[in-house]
Scaffold this active site. Sequence first.
Site, PDB file in Angstrom:
ATOM      1  N   SER A   1      -7.605   3.123  -5.749  1.00 28.69           N
ATOM      2  CA  SER A   1      -7.140   3.816  -5.469  1.00 28.69           C
ATOM      3  C   SER A   1      -7.075   5.525  -5.829  1.00 28.69           C
ATOM      4  O   SER A   1      -6.950   5.339  -7.016  1.00 28.69           O
ATOM      5  CB  SER A   1      -5.761   3.910  -4.455  1.00 28.69           C
ATOM      6  OG  SER A   1      -4.770   5.587  -4.548  1.00 28.69           O
TER       7      SER A   1
ATOM      8  N   GLU B 255      -5.009   7.330  -6.784  1.00 26.24           N
ATOM      9  CA  GLU B 255      -3.716   6.809  -7.261  1.00 26.24           C
ATOM     10  C   GLU B 255      -3.415   6.989  -8.426  1.00 26.24           C
ATOM     11  O   GLU B 255      -2.835   6.677  -9.450  1.00 26.24           O
ATOM     12  CB  GLU B 255      -2.909   6.181  -6.588  1.00 26.24           C
ATOM     13  CG  GLU B 255      -2.030   6.260  -5.010  1.00 26.24           C
ATOM     14  CD  GLU B 255      -1.001   7.995  -5.283  1.00 26.24           C
ATOM     15  OE1 GLU B 255      -0.547   7.945  -5.762  1.00 26.24           O
ATOM     16  OE2 GLU B 255      -1.122   8.510  -4.327  1.00 26.24           O
TER      17      GLU B 255
ATOM     18  N   SER C  82       0.457  -1.445   0.135  1.00 28.06           N
ATOM     19  CA  SER C  82      -0.222   0.194   0.122  1.00 28.06           C
ATOM     20  C   SER C  82       1.322   1.226   0.145  1.00 28.06           C
ATOM     21  O   SER C  82      -0.064   2.220   0.492  1.00 28.06           O
ATOM     22  CB  SER C  82      -1.085   0.027   1.301  1.00 28.06           C
ATOM     23  OG  SER C  82      -0.314  -0.391   2.355  1.00 28.06           O
TER      24      SER C  82
ATOM     25  N   TYR D  93       2.214   1.757  -8.290  1.00 24.05           N
ATOM     26  CA  TYR D  93       1.438   1.489  -7.541  1.00 24.05           C
ATOM     27  C   TYR D  93       0.133   1.992  -8.201  1.00 24.05           C
ATOM     28  O   TYR D  93      -0.559   0.618  -8.044  1.00 24.05           O
ATOM     29  CB  TYR D  93       1.762   2.229  -5.958  1.00 24.05           C
ATOM     30  CG  TYR D  93       0.584   2.089  -4.951  1.00 24.05           C
ATOM     31  CD1 TYR D  93       0.435   0.786  -4.349  1.00 24.05           C
ATOM     32  CD2 TYR D  93      -0.630   2.770  -5.141  1.00 24.05           C
ATOM     33  CE1 TYR D  93      -0.848   0.499  -3.284  1.00 24.05           C
ATOM     34  CE2 TYR D  93      -1.393   2.438  -3.919  1.00 24.05           C
ATOM     35  CZ  TYR D  93      -1.608   2.161  -3.910  1.00 24.05           C
ATOM     36  OH  TYR D  93      -2.706   1.536  -2.386  1.00 24.05           O
TER      37      TYR D  93
END
Length: 332
Positions: free
Chosen positions: A130, A132, A89, A154
């Site tokens: 996420s 992201e 994470s 990620y």
Amino acid sequence: MNRAFITGITGQDGSYLCELLLEKGYEVHGLVHRPEGLSSGNLGRLMQDEAIINKRLFLHTGSFEDTTHLRRLIMRAKPNEFYHLAAQSSPRLSLELPETTMESVGMATVRLLEILRDLDNPPKFLYASSAEIFGEPPQTPQNEMTPMSPSTPYGVAKALSTQMAKIYRSAYGLNTCAAILYNHESPRRSGQFVTMKVARAAARIRLGWQKKLQLGNLSGERDWGWSPDYVRGMWMMLQQPKVDEYVLATGKLHSVQEFVERAFNVLGLNWKDYVEHDAGLMTAVEPIRLCGDPSKAKRELGWENTVPFESMVERLVISQLESAKDSRPPYK
């Protein structure tokens, strides 16, 4: 009885989700990577409850990367809801371990979806995505239609899993979806995150156990919410007749400096007396104004974050202060 399977059940979100589902009468199955720390972790209270453990809560040792073992567990548990929360994470760590990140965050999800596709009665599936995935977005705030533009391994891996959840829904008719989660905190947050690093340091400084706190970029901004609210949103998503993607966010940006100021102020401290800049903690790639638009979730689910930024910070700091008081001070 509803039956759910959770990967990442020992983490911040997984443990809150487990408690929520048990309160709603579910039978809960969870995948545990390291069972030796369960009694002192986020599930410690539940582990001591003889009316729940191995009666309504079943914890299975294993790794979500082990496809064969996971397939057997899922076939035995026969869940009708599946929450995939487990993964590396840290966007920062992914820059050092891109191959491992793609494997554990991206390809592991694809293998899991393949397991579900082979089942006679596949469960509804939620992937914890996420913010992201947006990385360097063309617009702020971002919503479910914002193009993905990840800027870290990620983020790329999360985008892959998010898109695959959509594909398995459209191509194979499975009830698979992704919750696009913006930053969300609680006292159960891992100490590797800046929020807990700051809250813990403020508490230790207040107690005289620590003198300084080193931080990197204070100008970085985040959309911070309250973890139990986001877990409730995940559950609400799988209660819909037709599952879909939803952004779970507050829609408000706050800088790391704002977080630091508030955290130290809670304890009557001036942050400028204790915080030092450490260039070594600067991240090579910093997300740009990741602020979510939760209007779809509010409109269709009736969901919203209930704990404002100031209260969230105070809760984190007080929890760390109480935790520190319950422990012995470090040796001089």
